[in-house]
Write an enzyme that holds these catalytic residues in place. Sequence first.
Site, PDB file in Angstrom:
ATOM      1  N   ASP A 288       0.865  -1.175   0.000  1.00 59.97           N
ATOM      2  CA  ASP A 288       0.000   0.000   0.000  1.00 59.97           C
ATOM      3  C   ASP A 288       0.902   1.226   0.000  1.00 59.97           C
ATOM      4  O   ASP A 288       1.666   1.450   0.943  1.00 59.97           O
ATOM      5  CB  ASP A 288      -0.904   0.015   1.236  1.00 59.97           C
ATOM      6  CG  ASP A 288      -1.928  -1.104   1.210  1.00 59.97           C
ATOM      7  OD1 ASP A 288      -2.272  -1.565   0.118  1.00 59.97           O
ATOM      8  OD2 ASP A 288      -2.381  -1.515   2.295  1.00 59.97           O
ATOM      9  N   GLY A 375      -6.735   5.139  -8.712  1.00 62.15           N
ATOM     10  CA  GLY A 375      -6.912   6.312  -9.563  1.00 62.15           C
ATOM     11  C   GLY A 375      -7.017   6.054 -11.037  1.00 62.15           C
ATOM     12  O   GLY A 375      -6.913   6.993 -11.840  1.00 62.15           O
ATOM     13  N   ASP A 446     -13.897  -3.786  -2.171  1.00 54.93           N
ATOM     14  CA  ASP A 446     -13.686  -3.423  -0.765  1.00 54.93           C
ATOM     15  C   ASP A 446     -15.015  -3.458  -0.011  1.00 54.93           C
ATOM     16  O   ASP A 446     -15.655  -2.420   0.190  1.00 54.93           O
ATOM     17  CB  ASP A 446     -13.081  -2.021  -0.656  1.00 54.93           C
ATOM     18  CG  ASP A 446     -11.723  -1.926  -1.310  1.00 54.93           C
ATOM     19  OD1 ASP A 446     -10.857  -2.743  -0.983  1.00 54.93           O
ATOM     20  OD2 ASP A 446     -11.521  -1.022  -2.151  1.00 54.93           O
ATOM     21  N   ASN A 511     -10.940  -7.847  -1.041  1.00 53.22           N
ATOM     22  CA  ASN A 511     -10.542  -7.346   0.269  1.00 53.22           C
ATOM     23  C   ASN A 511     -11.685  -7.510   1.257  1.00 53.22           C
ATOM     24  O   ASN A 511     -12.790  -7.916   0.891  1.00 53.22           O
ATOM     25  CB  ASN A 511     -10.150  -5.869   0.165  1.00 53.22           C
ATOM     26  CG  ASN A 511      -9.092  -5.634  -0.886  1.00 53.22           C
ATOM     27  OD1 ASN A 511      -7.966  -6.105  -0.761  1.00 53.22           O
ATOM     28  ND2 ASN A 511      -9.436  -4.899  -1.939  1.00 53.22           N
TER      29      ASN A 511
END
Length: 591
Positions: A288, A375, A446, A511
């Site tokens: 990350d 992004g 997520d 995730n």
Amino acid sequence: MEAVTFTSATQFPTAGSSYSSPSSLYACGSHSLQFFRRSSHNLKPSKGFSIRASSFVDDDSVVTLLDYGAGNVRSVRNAIRFLGFDIKDVQTPEDIMNAKRLIFPGVGAFAAAMDVLNKKGMAEMLCAYIEQDRPFLGICLGLQLLFESSMENGPVKGLGLIPGVVGRFDSSNGFRVPHIGWNALQINKDSQILDDIGSRHVYFVHSYRAMPSDDNREWISSTCNYGDNFIASVRRGNVHAVQFHPEKSGDVGLSILRRFLYPKCEITKKPVQKKASKLAKRVIACLDVRTNDKGDLVVTKGDQYDVREHTKENEVRNLGKPVDLAGKYYLDGADEVSFLNITGFRDFPLGDLPMLQVLRYTSENVFVPLTVGGGIRDFTDGTGRYYSSLEVASEYFRSGADKVSIGSDAVYAAEQYLKTGVKTGKSSLEQISRVYGNQAVVVSIDPRRVYLKDPNDVEFKAIRVRNPGPNGEEYAWFQCTVNGGREGRLIGAFELAKAVEELGAGEILLNCIDCDGQGKGFDIDLIKLISDAVRIPVIASSGAGAVEHFSEVFSETKASAALAAGIFHRKEVPIQTVKEHLLKEGIEVRL
């Protein structure tokens, strides 16, 4: 002539090996090389390699590369340079015929590649070069194009040098498509460049393959089993082509490239603890990445997505430099390295030059797949100029990424698709998968748990969970989020996964906000739900804290890979320890 070994100015071991220099891998009769490993701390460009030119005859250090401009060819370039060779790019059809050795790293779609070759007048020259038995190595699509035709957006006519039609894998038998990961080879005949490779795994990523037949049998040098036995490599004289990616197959792949580039090379055999037999489960190291309060790009790790220290200063948790850690995990045996720009949704990604530099420098010395996310979306900058998500992704591919991971933008695309039932072709997911293939697109999901007393209380897929909720609830649905987990959306992980598969995703990174940073294990309920629902590979993420968590997720779900971050960053559980445990549990992994 007496063999002269490679010498190394610094210690740079190969993935999964003990710490030794590249000289332990290669011994070549005509020249010696010095490798200079660049320090990544200041992100300075590499000065390359020092080559004793006097050792070469007739400029034997030059490799001609046929790059038609699609996808990540940087990794092939870096592997060639890592081995001490210079590169000459094909500019005209005549450059093909003037080559002493030619590598064609085909990336992208069959039809697009053939269109470029035909328009530039290179198809005819390429056929003539191969028919003259000149040194040739085709990679992935560079193998498929040698066949008569492909069904990828087809039928589309190929070069026609090898009998056969390239078709899509059959997913109806339960095998996931794309075929992504480290698989075993069955060597059929003297393949030259594949000597001693049959006991090792190599890296595949493709949805289409050529099948053996009586007509093409004399070409086949190895096959691979994935539902059926498909053609993994071909050889006729000096002409070679492989379906897998040697530039992404670690030290095994480098040795294959080295054998092609210098056939007289003697390569020291690496002891093999266990013979590769099938598709291995992947262990992925995740980094990350974000800018800290001082403006430095650092690797961090969250606790349920909170990456700040619980101190008076409240600074961003700093676990190291991205390039350094990526190199370390490659050496430790990571099957893939994933970079997630966790603040990428806030900024213009093409303005994120440090992240692009991380990819470029990492790919110089890391020869396993690299994924980048954060992004990747349509964007209009401050001057009013519009950039498509395809342009953004293309820049990441050119910088060394093999796959891009799409998060929030995929959620919005799925919501629109489920609402209208129409594929517009305009979403980032659809655009990128159409140009680069679905194997290049990962969707990062997520979700967080929302507990229920009755599964009929919501319109989304709800399941009975192993551990009841705070008020004894026996059911839950998994609500998807966007913007780094900050905003919940009215769509479930089950519905999202099914939708993005239809829109062109080739893989799902799953995730779990509830498990993130907890070290108590993966969310087996969630992973089983999604891996049972889709026919594309699923990467389990969030919650790993011990080696047993990896064997549990592979034994109890259909996950193709498991990803971890914090336990690797904090050196609590080394990657090799994870793999040794999985082997003891009877789960195949790459050594």
